[in-house]
Design an enzyme around this catalytic site. Structure first.
Site, mmCIF file in Angstrom:
data_model
loop_
_atom_site.group_PDB
_atom_site.id
_atom_site.type_symbol
_atom_site.label_atom_id
_atom_site.label_comp_id
_atom_site.label_asym_id
_atom_site.label_seq_id
_atom_site.Cartn_x
_atom_site.Cartn_y
_atom_site.Cartn_z
ATOM 1 N N GLU A 4 44.280 45.492 32.856
ATOM 2 C CA GLU A 4 44.744 45.053 34.255
ATOM 3 C C GLU A 4 43.905 44.863 34.958
ATOM 4 O OE1 GLU A 4 46.777 43.065 33.826
ATOM 5 O OE2 GLU A 4 48.690 44.231 32.563
ATOM 6 N N CYS A 23 45.238 42.572 43.463
ATOM 7 C CA CYS A 23 44.472 41.406 42.935
ATOM 8 C C CYS A 23 45.172 40.208 42.347
ATOM 9 C CB CYS A 23 44.102 42.224 41.269
ATOM 10 S SG CYS A 23 46.165 43.010 41.618
ATOM 11 N N THR A 42 36.542 44.519 36.537
ATOM 12 C CA THR A 42 36.639 43.745 34.474
ATOM 13 C C THR A 42 35.412 44.923 34.581
ATOM 14 O OG1 THR A 42 37.247 41.543 35.810
ATOM 15 C CG2 THR A 42 35.641 41.683 33.889
ATOM 16 N N GLY A 74 41.871 48.033 36.734
ATOM 17 C CA GLY A 74 41.017 48.506 37.391
ATOM 18 C C GLY A 74 40.031 47.348 37.271
ATOM 19 N N THR A 99 34.355 48.089 34.561
ATOM 20 C CA THR A 99 35.098 49.182 33.639
ATOM 21 C C THR A 99 35.785 48.747 32.656
ATOM 22 O OG1 THR A 99 34.711 49.475 36.557
ATOM 23 C CG2 THR A 99 35.361 50.732 34.722
ATOM 24 N N GLU A 126 51.830 44.526 31.147
ATOM 25 C CA GLU A 126 52.565 45.523 31.389
ATOM 26 C C GLU A 126 54.134 45.031 32.404
ATOM 27 O OE1 GLU A 126 50.384 47.776 33.833
ATOM 28 O OE2 GLU A 126 49.325 48.435 32.208
ATOM 29 N N ASN A 157 43.967 50.261 45.572
ATOM 30 C CA ASN A 157 44.088 49.322 46.245
ATOM 31 C C ASN A 157 45.736 49.541 46.227
ATOM 32 O OD1 ASN A 157 44.274 48.442 43.782
ATOM 33 N ND2 ASN A 157 44.635 46.298 44.608
HETATM 34 P P1 NDP Z 1 37.385 50.586 39.144
HETATM 35 O O1 NDP Z 1 37.318 50.065 37.853
HETATM 36 O O2 NDP Z 1 36.252 51.538 39.917
HETATM 37 O O3 NDP Z 1 38.453 51.564 39.377
HETATM 38 C C1 NDP Z 1 39.738 51.929 38.543
HETATM 39 C C2 NDP Z 1 39.388 53.090 37.573
HETATM 40 O O4 NDP Z 1 39.050 54.211 37.056
HETATM 41 C C3 NDP Z 1 39.902 54.581 39.056
HETATM 42 O O5 NDP Z 1 40.946 55.331 38.052
HETATM 43 C C4 NDP Z 1 38.181 54.662 38.420
HETATM 44 O O6 NDP Z 1 37.638 56.383 38.803
HETATM 45 C C5 NDP Z 1 38.060 54.821 37.164
HETATM 46 N N1 NDP Z 1 37.084 55.034 36.356
HETATM 47 C C6 NDP Z 1 35.755 54.143 36.462
HETATM 48 N N2 NDP Z 1 34.939 54.282 35.442
HETATM 49 C C7 NDP Z 1 35.612 54.605 34.305
HETATM 50 C C8 NDP Z 1 35.016 55.040 33.180
HETATM 51 N N3 NDP Z 1 33.550 55.212 33.047
HETATM 52 N N4 NDP Z 1 36.410 55.177 32.411
HETATM 53 C C9 NDP Z 1 37.504 55.307 32.827
HETATM 54 N N5 NDP Z 1 37.976 55.245 34.511
HETATM 55 C C10 NDP Z 1 36.887 55.098 34.688
HETATM 56 O O7 NDP Z 1 38.484 49.639 40.218
HETATM 57 P P2 NDP Z 1 38.353 49.819 41.320
HETATM 58 O O8 NDP Z 1 38.971 51.536 41.781
HETATM 59 O O9 NDP Z 1 37.125 49.752 42.475
HETATM 60 O O10 NDP Z 1 40.047 49.303 42.017
HETATM 61 C C11 NDP Z 1 39.590 47.962 42.266
HETATM 62 C C12 NDP Z 1 39.788 46.372 41.118
HETATM 63 O O11 NDP Z 1 41.081 46.428 40.717
HETATM 64 C C13 NDP Z 1 39.015 44.778 41.060
HETATM 65 O O12 NDP Z 1 39.130 44.309 40.218
HETATM 66 C C14 NDP Z 1 40.642 44.909 40.921
HETATM 67 O O13 NDP Z 1 41.224 43.755 40.978
HETATM 68 C C15 NDP Z 1 41.354 45.329 39.860
HETATM 69 N N6 NDP Z 1 42.923 45.698 40.313
HETATM 70 C C16 NDP Z 1 43.219 44.434 38.729
HETATM 71 C C17 NDP Z 1 44.715 44.875 38.937
HETATM 72 C C18 NDP Z 1 45.872 44.216 38.235
HETATM 73 O O14 NDP Z 1 46.892 44.215 37.672
HETATM 74 N N7 NDP Z 1 45.046 43.675 37.237
HETATM 75 C C19 NDP Z 1 45.794 45.404 39.996
HETATM 76 C C20 NDP Z 1 45.301 46.497 40.864
HETATM 77 C C21 NDP Z 1 44.010 46.052 40.832
HETATM 78 P P3 NDP Z 1 37.117 56.765 40.181
HETATM 79 O O15 NDP Z 1 37.644 55.194 41.491
HETATM 80 O O16 NDP Z 1 37.328 57.976 40.982
HETATM 81 O O17 NDP Z 1 35.851 55.739 40.215
#
Ligand code: NDP
Length: 480
Positions: A248, A282, A228, A226, A230, A461, A150
């Site tokens: 996060e 987020c 919750t 990413g 994941t 962080e 995002n």
């Molecule tokens: P995901 O959890 O799908 O992915 C996040 C990252 O993790 C991506 O690089 C993804 O790779 C990778 N990933 C996926 N599966 C695995 C695994 N098994 N092991 C290691 N890495 C993995 O999140 P999104 O990209 O869809 O992002 C949206 C989410 O992020 C929302 O829930 C949002 O709230 C949260 N978010 C939280 C923030 C915070 O600061 N708390 C800030 C911004 C977003 P790939 O994309 O290649 O699948």
């Protein structure tokens, strides 16, 4: 067509298995580049490079490490326009947003942590006549940094910069959906002369390239942003290996509007906190609670603002709403819109996919969407939608709105609008949110702790918290 490469041991290299994935432009639905479909072999090579680079990097004085990071920040500023265009093309966000928020913040992350490491002091505890205790903070070692799609470069650098500043070496993976600016960053690191192996960027999918980072025994800590679900999977893998974890995760943030607020300012900022980046931040406040006496006025003014949010090609300067990041994500958000109808909500604005003309005919556009009349505990008001969809709900008392605001499994951020400072503090202290904004939103000072409570994450962080995460404390006692 452009083929992105991994950044391993100071060089741009193809993936070990030679496989690539298509990278789509959300505004057009067309492939515009290919990214490495990396696997465990690429992660093993990246980790070996990071391990080899660690002794020299951790020995380098913080000032020298910091100088390199500040230089990267300067190059990001130099290339601001190119990076903003790339971020907009890769993610679908309006180029004006990338230019004013994403890329400047990526530069600030490097500048901030490049200098912060020089101000990071450790503690001394003196026991009169008995002993001197002091704490040494050693770099954690090789760490993994994994970020979402995002705010691609913004969040990627938010992890990498403090890790490098603390003396760690890094294996990092950006989201496979938005890899472009991470690739451009690797070119800047080469230009700066960052020593080989200090930062390694492995592109690919979560299961293919992310999971091997979590599993690799040489990686001592993971900073992850990413979803919750994941985060759960990462914790399950990493916990038995006793890796340090910073997670996060998602949010479902309340935006609480009291009747004594500055209404014009509240509406203006609530439009941003609802729909900035198509609601894919987020920290967006997707549940808006409004004190009943001003509910109708707020609704009228807010809907007038929504009508002005032009959905258009993100490359246009007039675009206020760009494309959602992918067809799959657009479909997920549309399912939540259908659910909002099914749960008895009344649609006040939007609700439909937008079909644009010209190059954007097949883009993933959605109208900014507003519902009212939904129960505070319905699924739409409890689950993270992560799109341009908000609900309006009137409330009568402080107690009632606090119960609703805290009534989800998430606890990332909250916003309060009121002129009564006593109430503002009272309500803030009772909110189960890692971050509370009073009469503002997304105001960030990089020194403050950042992170969520409950299912929104573990750890903090930002500022010294990040430097503490990427170091390990050692206590040394000298008998006097
Ligand atoms: P995901 O959890 O799908 O992915 C996040 C990252 O993790 C991506 O690089 C993804 O790779 C990778 N990933 C996926 N599966 C695995 C695994 N098994 N092991 C290691 N890495 C993995 O999140 P999104 O990209 O869809 O992002 C949206 C989410 O992020 C929302 O829930 C949002 O709230 C949260 N978010 C939280 C923030 C915070 O600061 N708390 C800030 C911004 C977003 P790939 O994309 O290649 O699948």
């Amino acid at each position: 067509m452009l083929h992105l490469q991994n950044y391993l041991n100071g060089q741009l290299v193809p993936p070990a298995a030679g496989r690539y994935l298509p990278n789509l432009e959300p505004a057009t639905g067309e492939v515009f580049s290919y990214l490495p479909d990396s696997d465990a072999e690429d992660v093993a090579r990246a980790t070996a490079a990071a391990e080899a680079a660690l002794p020299a990097w951790r020995r380098l004085p913080a000032e020298d490490r910091g100088r390199l990071l500040v230089r990267i920040s300067e190059l990001i500023e130099r290339d601001l326009e190119r990076l903003a265009q790339a971020e907009s093309q890769d993610n679908g966000k309006p180029v004006s947003l990338a230019r004013t928020v994403d890329i400047p913040r990526a530069a600030s992350n490097f500048a901030f942590f490049g200098t912060a490491a020089q101000h990071f002091a450790s503690e001394t505890h003196f026991q009169e006549g008995v002993a001197l205790n002091y704490t040494v903070r050693h770099p954690l070692g090789v760490v993994g940094c994994i970020s979402p799609w995002n705010l691609p470069l913004y969040l990627f650098t938010w992890k990498i910069a403090p890790a490098l500043a603390a003396g760690c070496t890094v294996v990092a993976k950006p989201s496979e959906i938005t890899p472009y600016t991470a690739f451009l960053l690797s070119e800047l690191c080469i230009e700066v002369g960052l020593p080989a192996g200090v930062l390694n960027i492995v592109h690919g999918t979560g299961p293919g390239a992310g999971q091997p980072i979590i599993e690799h025994p040489g990686i001592k800590g993971i900073s992850f942003t990413g979803g919750t679900k994941t985060g759960e999977q990462i914790a399950r893998t990493a916990a038995p290996m006793f890796k340090k974890l910073s997670l996060e995760l998602g949010g479902k943030n309340p935006n609480i509007v009291f009747a004594d607020c500055d209404l014009a300012e509240t509406v203006r900022t609530s439009l941003r906190s609802s729909f900035a980046n198509q609601g894919q931040i987020c920290l967006c406040g997707s549940r808006i609670f409004i004190e009943r006496s001003i509910y109708e006025q707020f609704k009228t003014d807010f809907l007038a603002g929504v009508a002005d949010l032009t959905v258009a090609d993100p490359q246009l300067e007039t675009s206020r709403q760009g494309a959602l990041v992918s067809e799959a994500h657009l479909q997920k958000v549309l399912c939540y819109i259908a659910l909002a109808h099914a749960e008895g909500g009344t649609l006040l604005a939007g609700g439909q996919r937008v079909m644009l003309d010209g190059r954007c005919t097949n883009g993933y556009f959605l109208q900014p969407t507003v519902f009212e009349g939904l129960a505070p505990d319905c699924r739409v008001n409890r689950e993270e939608i992560f799109g341009p969809v908000v609900t309006l709900t009137p409330f009568d008392t402080e107690e009632e709105v606090l119960t609703w605001a805290n009534g989800t499994d998430y606890g990332l951020a909250a916003t309060i609008w009121t002129r009564d400072l006593n109430r503002a503090h009272r309500v803030a202290h009772q909110l189960h949110s890692g971050i509370v904004w009073i009469n503002t939103w997304l105001h960030r000072d990089l020194r403050t702790p950042f992170g969520g409570m409950k299912n929104s994450g573990v750890g903090r962080e930002g500022g010294l918290e990040a430097l503490r995460f990427f170091t390990e404390a050692q206590s040394i006692t000298v008998k006097l």
